[in-house]
Design a protein around this motif. Structure first.
Motif, PDB file in Angstrom:
ATOM      1  N   PHE A 116     -42.086  60.292 -10.018  1.00 57.66           N
ATOM      2  CA  PHE A 116     -42.182  60.099 -11.467  1.00 57.66           C
ATOM      3  C   PHE A 116     -42.780  58.736 -11.811  1.00 57.66           C
ATOM      4  CE2 PHE A 116     -39.034  63.451 -11.061  1.00 57.66           C
ATOM      5  CZ  PHE A 116     -39.441  64.339 -12.044  1.00 57.66           C
ATOM      6  N   GLU A 117     -42.711  57.784 -10.880  1.00 58.20           N
ATOM      7  CA  GLU A 117     -43.310  56.468 -11.089  1.00 58.20           C
ATOM      8  C   GLU A 117     -44.840  56.571 -11.082  1.00 58.20           C
ATOM      9  OE1 GLU A 117     -43.385  52.412 -11.823  1.00 58.20           O
ATOM     10  OE2 GLU A 117     -41.630  53.744 -11.757  1.00 58.20           O
ATOM     11  N   VAL A 118     -45.350  57.542 -10.341  1.00 54.36           N
ATOM     12  CA  VAL A 118     -46.814  57.729 -10.246  1.00 54.36           C
ATOM     13  C   VAL A 118     -47.171  59.150 -10.695  1.00 54.36           C
ATOM     14  CG1 VAL A 118     -47.283  55.985  -8.487  1.00 54.36           C
ATOM     15  CG2 VAL A 118     -46.490  58.250  -7.786  1.00 54.36           C
ATOM     16  N   SER A 119     -46.489  59.614 -11.732  1.00 54.38           N
ATOM     17  CA  SER A 119     -46.636  61.008 -12.174  1.00 54.38           C
ATOM     18  C   SER A 119     -48.021  61.332 -12.722  1.00 54.38           C
ATOM     19  CB  SER A 119     -45.582  61.333 -13.239  1.00 54.38           C
ATOM     20  OG  SER A 119     -45.740  60.477 -14.362  1.00 54.38           O
ATOM     21  N   GLU A 120     -48.781  60.315 -13.129  1.00 52.43           N
ATOM     22  CA  GLU A 120     -50.118  60.549 -13.672  1.00 52.43           C
ATOM     23  C   GLU A 120     -51.193  60.516 -12.597  1.00 52.43           C
ATOM     24  OE1 GLU A 120     -50.730  61.403 -16.827  1.00 52.43           O
ATOM     25  OE2 GLU A 120     -48.562  61.367 -17.130  1.00 52.43           O
ATOM     26  N   SER A 121     -50.792  60.189 -11.357  1.00 49.59           N
ATOM     27  CA  SER A 121     -51.785  60.092 -10.284  1.00 49.59           C
ATOM     28  C   SER A 121     -51.281  60.802  -9.026  1.00 49.59           C
ATOM     29  CB  SER A 121     -52.096  58.618  -9.985  1.00 49.59           C
ATOM     30  OG  SER A 121     -50.896  57.891  -9.711  1.00 49.59           O
ATOM     31  N   ALA A 122     -50.768  60.026  -8.071  1.00 50.19           N
ATOM     32  CA  ALA A 122     -50.369  60.598  -6.779  1.00 50.19           C
ATOM     33  C   ALA A 122     -49.183  61.549  -6.891  1.00 50.19           C
ATOM     34  CB  ALA A 122     -50.038  59.477  -5.793  1.00 50.19           C
ATOM     35  N   GLY A 123     -48.323  61.341  -7.893  1.00 49.08           N
ATOM     36  CA  GLY A 123     -47.124  62.166  -8.035  1.00 49.08           C
ATOM     37  C   GLY A 123     -47.311  63.393  -8.901  1.00 49.08           C
ATOM     38  N   LEU A 124     -48.559  63.627  -9.360  1.00 44.39           N
ATOM     39  CA  LEU A 124     -48.830  64.722 -10.292  1.00 44.39           C
ATOM     40  C   LEU A 124     -48.397  66.080  -9.732  1.00 44.39           C
ATOM     41  CD1 LEU A 124     -50.195  65.696 -12.953  1.00 44.39           C
ATOM     42  CD2 LEU A 124     -52.308  65.931 -11.638  1.00 44.39           C
ATOM     43  N   GLN A 125     -48.797  66.375  -8.502  1.00 47.99           N
ATOM     44  CA  GLN A 125     -48.471  67.676  -7.920  1.00 47.99           C
ATOM     45  C   GLN A 125     -46.972  67.882  -7.773  1.00 47.99           C
ATOM     46  OE1 GLN A 125     -51.182  67.565  -4.384  1.00 47.99           O
ATOM     47  NE2 GLN A 125     -51.686  69.630  -4.979  1.00 47.99           N
ATOM     48  N   LEU A 126     -46.284  66.884  -7.239  1.00 46.20           N
ATOM     49  CA  LEU A 126     -44.851  67.040  -6.994  1.00 46.20           C
ATOM     50  C   LEU A 126     -44.063  67.148  -8.295  1.00 46.20           C
ATOM     51  CD1 LEU A 126     -42.600  67.253  -4.976  1.00 46.20           C
ATOM     52  CD2 LEU A 126     -42.544  64.761  -4.797  1.00 46.20           C
ATOM     53  N   VAL A 127     -44.407  66.340  -9.299  1.00 51.20           N
ATOM     54  CA  VAL A 127     -43.719  66.391 -10.586  1.00 51.20           C
ATOM     55  C   VAL A 127     -43.900  67.768 -11.226  1.00 51.20           C
ATOM     56  CG1 VAL A 127     -43.746  65.521 -12.959  1.00 51.20           C
ATOM     57  CG2 VAL A 127     -43.779  63.915 -11.044  1.00 51.20           C
ATOM     58  N   ASN A 128     -45.113  68.283 -11.200  1.00 54.87           N
ATOM     59  CA  ASN A 128     -45.355  69.609 -11.778  1.00 54.87           C
ATOM     60  C   ASN A 128     -44.740  70.723 -10.946  1.00 54.87           C
ATOM     61  OD1 ASN A 128     -47.126  69.488 -14.302  1.00 54.87           O
ATOM     62  ND2 ASN A 128     -48.197  68.095 -12.936  1.00 54.87           N
ATOM     63  N   SER A 129     -44.567  70.478  -9.655  1.00 56.11           N
ATOM     64  CA  SER A 129     -43.837  71.427  -8.810  1.00 56.11           C
ATOM     65  C   SER A 129     -42.375  71.503  -9.253  1.00 56.11           C
ATOM     66  CB  SER A 129     -43.916  70.983  -7.345  1.00 56.11           C
ATOM     67  OG  SER A 129     -43.106  71.795  -6.520  1.00 56.11           O
ATOM     68  N   TYR A 130     -41.803  70.341  -9.538  1.00 55.19           N
ATOM     69  CA  TYR A 130     -40.419  70.303 -10.033  1.00 55.19           C
ATOM     70  C   TYR A 130     -40.303  71.061 -11.355  1.00 55.19           C
ATOM     71  CZ  TYR A 130     -39.153  66.633  -6.668  1.00 55.19           C
ATOM     72  OH  TYR A 130     -38.892  65.924  -5.531  1.00 55.19           O
ATOM     73  N   TYR A 131     -41.274  70.841 -12.259  1.00 55.16           N
ATOM     74  CA  TYR A 131     -41.251  71.513 -13.562  1.00 55.16           C
ATOM     75  C   TYR A 131     -41.329  73.036 -13.386  1.00 55.16           C
ATOM     76  CZ  TYR A 131     -42.060  67.002 -15.888  1.00 55.16           C
ATOM     77  OH  TYR A 131     -41.937  65.718 -16.337  1.00 55.16           O
ATOM     78  N   ALA A 132     -42.182  73.475 -12.463  1.00 53.62           N
ATOM     79  CA  ALA A 132     -42.352  74.910 -12.221  1.00 53.62           C
ATOM     80  C   ALA A 132     -41.055  75.537 -11.714  1.00 53.62           C
ATOM     81  CB  ALA A 132     -43.478  75.142 -11.212  1.00 53.62           C
ATOM     82  N   LEU A 133     -40.445  74.885 -10.725  1.00 48.52           N
ATOM     83  CA  LEU A 133     -39.210  75.415 -10.145  1.00 48.52           C
ATOM     84  C   LEU A 133     -38.070  75.389 -11.163  1.00 48.52           C
ATOM     85  CD1 LEU A 133     -39.431  73.704  -6.637  1.00 48.52           C
ATOM     86  CD2 LEU A 133     -39.791  76.121  -7.142  1.00 48.52           C
ATOM     87  N   SER A 134     -38.040  74.331 -11.973  1.00 50.12           N
ATOM     88  CA  SER A 134     -36.993  74.215 -12.993  1.00 50.12           C
ATOM     89  C   SER A 134     -37.158  75.286 -14.072  1.00 50.12           C
ATOM     90  CB  SER A 134     -37.045  72.823 -13.624  1.00 50.12           C
ATOM     91  OG  SER A 134     -36.138  72.721 -14.697  1.00 50.12           O
ATOM     92  N   ARG A 135     -38.388  75.508 -14.483  1.00 56.38           N
ATOM     93  CA  ARG A 135     -38.650  76.503 -15.536  1.00 56.38           C
ATOM     94  C   ARG A 135     -38.334  77.917 -15.054  1.00 56.38           C
ATOM     95  NH1 ARG A 135     -43.361  79.418 -17.485  1.00 56.38           N
ATOM     96  NH2 ARG A 135     -43.111  79.800 -19.731  1.00 56.38           N
TER      97      ARG A 135
END
Length: 387
Positions: free
Chosen positions: A231-250
């Motif tokens: 989440f610290e790098v959610s706009e760059s390197a962390g984009l895929q993982l953060v959106n993976s979390y959102y997908a699984l949560s949704r």
């Protein structure tokens, strides 16, 4: 074909179901991404369907081969030699994509040599170790000299692509097959402990020195940053993982329905490859993920069981290597999707899109079915002899 009566349905049916489900998930996960690429919605669906059909043909063909033919020294030697040549050719002429040379473009499809290297190493190790079991017990270091040199060269050629995920899978395959070849428990535990310490030490070096380390590229270091705090790098390197979390949560427990994923509409890059499990979790929920993982784990356990029951060392080691390949590749992919491991670009077996991977997995299943058929045939012949 007379050999069909020895077909192991507990291997073939899970493989077939996972492959068919993979085609459907590739279609669902890629349906939006292809629009931006200017391709028809069914582009990746049709390609994956072709890959699975071709893979099925190779699987059946390998299953039909006489078991003793799998042990031909020349076939194994030429396969290893061809694998090394492909890896060298890739480094010289391969096209660099996202900082790595992973594919050889032959027009219609791209060949990924690292995928074929996995199966080549398994086949080679099964042959060498099965012939040197007594030597391994008596003099481990001497008996391992030749295969270790070749193994190290293949690992090196894959690492410098760079393909760290592929190298890690092959490394684990090699280690497990060495353990299963007759090495003493004491030596096995020592090597395992040293390996774990080496991995933890390498991660700590990356944390401390970052891109100042030789051979560590910026995009690789960014994957570690995303692993430590996405989440610290959610706009760059962390984009895929953060959106993976959102997908699984949704997705919750039951999911939002096939084709209804939001994350695949541009939020999660290339959702039909290494993050397809995230889309699966969003559309079919935790229940869908558990069902697929259960079937996948059943297949792995079945292959390990075949390895245990096989009295021929070559067949046993072959199955151990293949089951380990499935297990390690699936674990690394899930680890990346869940944020438990750094993202490596490793796909999930049978479900993710990929031509080379699909073919290698299918050929692996063919080898397992061949070993299982040999076991069944021998058991039936023994019962007939007693009767």
């Amino acid at each position: 074909m007379n050999k069909l009566k020895y077909l192991d349905q507990f291997v073939f049916i899970p493989y077939f179901v996972l492959s068919i489900f993979g085609i459907l998930m590739v279609y669902s996960a890629s349906s939006y991404a292809v629009i931006g690429q200017g391709k028809p919605p069914e582009y990746y669906f049709l390609r994956q369907a072709v890959f699975v059909c071709v893979g099925l043909f190779f699987s059946v063909f390998i299953f039909s081969i006489k078991y003793s033919h799998l042990k031909y020294k020349k076939s194994i030697k030429y396969t290893i030699l061809f694998t090394v040549v492909l890896l060298i050719y890739l480094l010289i002429f391969g096209e660099e994509i996202n900082g790595a040379k992973g594919w050889i473009d032959i027009g219609i499809v791209g060949i990924q040599p690292a995928e074929f290297a996995k199966l080549s190493v398994i086949w080679y190790f099964a042959y060498i170790f099965s012939r040197r079991q007594q030597q391994i017990i008596r003099n481990f270091l001497s008996s391992m000299k030749q295969p270790t040199y070749l193994f190290g060269m293949i690992l090196f050629l894959i690492i410098i692509q760079p393909d760290v995920g592929g190298a890690v899978i092959i490394l684990f395959i090699g280690i497990i097959m060495i353990f299963a070849s007759g090495v003493s428990t004491k030596l096995g535990v020592t090597m395992g402990t040293f390996g774990i310490a080496l991995i933890l030490g390498a991660v700590e070096l990356v944390r401390t020195f970052g891109t100042r380390l030789p051979l560590l590229q910026t995009y690789q270091y960014n994957r570690f940053l995303a692993f430590w705090d996405p989440f610290e790098v959610s706009e760059s390197a962390g984009l895929q993982l953060v959106n993976s979390y959102y997908a699984l949560s949704r997705g919750g427990i039951f999911g939002v329905g096939i084709g209804q994923s939001v994350q695949k509409t541009g939020y999660l890059p290339e959702p039909y490859t290494d993050f397809i499990v995230s889309i699966l979790g969003e559309e079919l929920g935790l229940l869908g993920v558990v069902m697929i993982l259960s079937l996948f784990c059943f297949l792995i356990l079945r292959i390990y069981l075949i390895a245990i029951r096989t009295k021929d060392p070559f067949g046993s080691l072959l199955c151990i290597g293949i089951a380990t390949m499935f297990l390690v590749q699936g674990s690394i992919n899930l680890g990346g999707v869940l944020g438990l491991l750094p993202i490596t670009g490793v796909t999930f077996p049978f479900i993710s899109y990929g031509g080379s991977s699909t073919l290698v997995l299918a050929m692996s299943i063919g080898l397992v079915l061949n070993v299982s058929a040999m076991n069944k045939k021998n058991e039936i012949e023994k019962l007939n002899d007693k009767g």
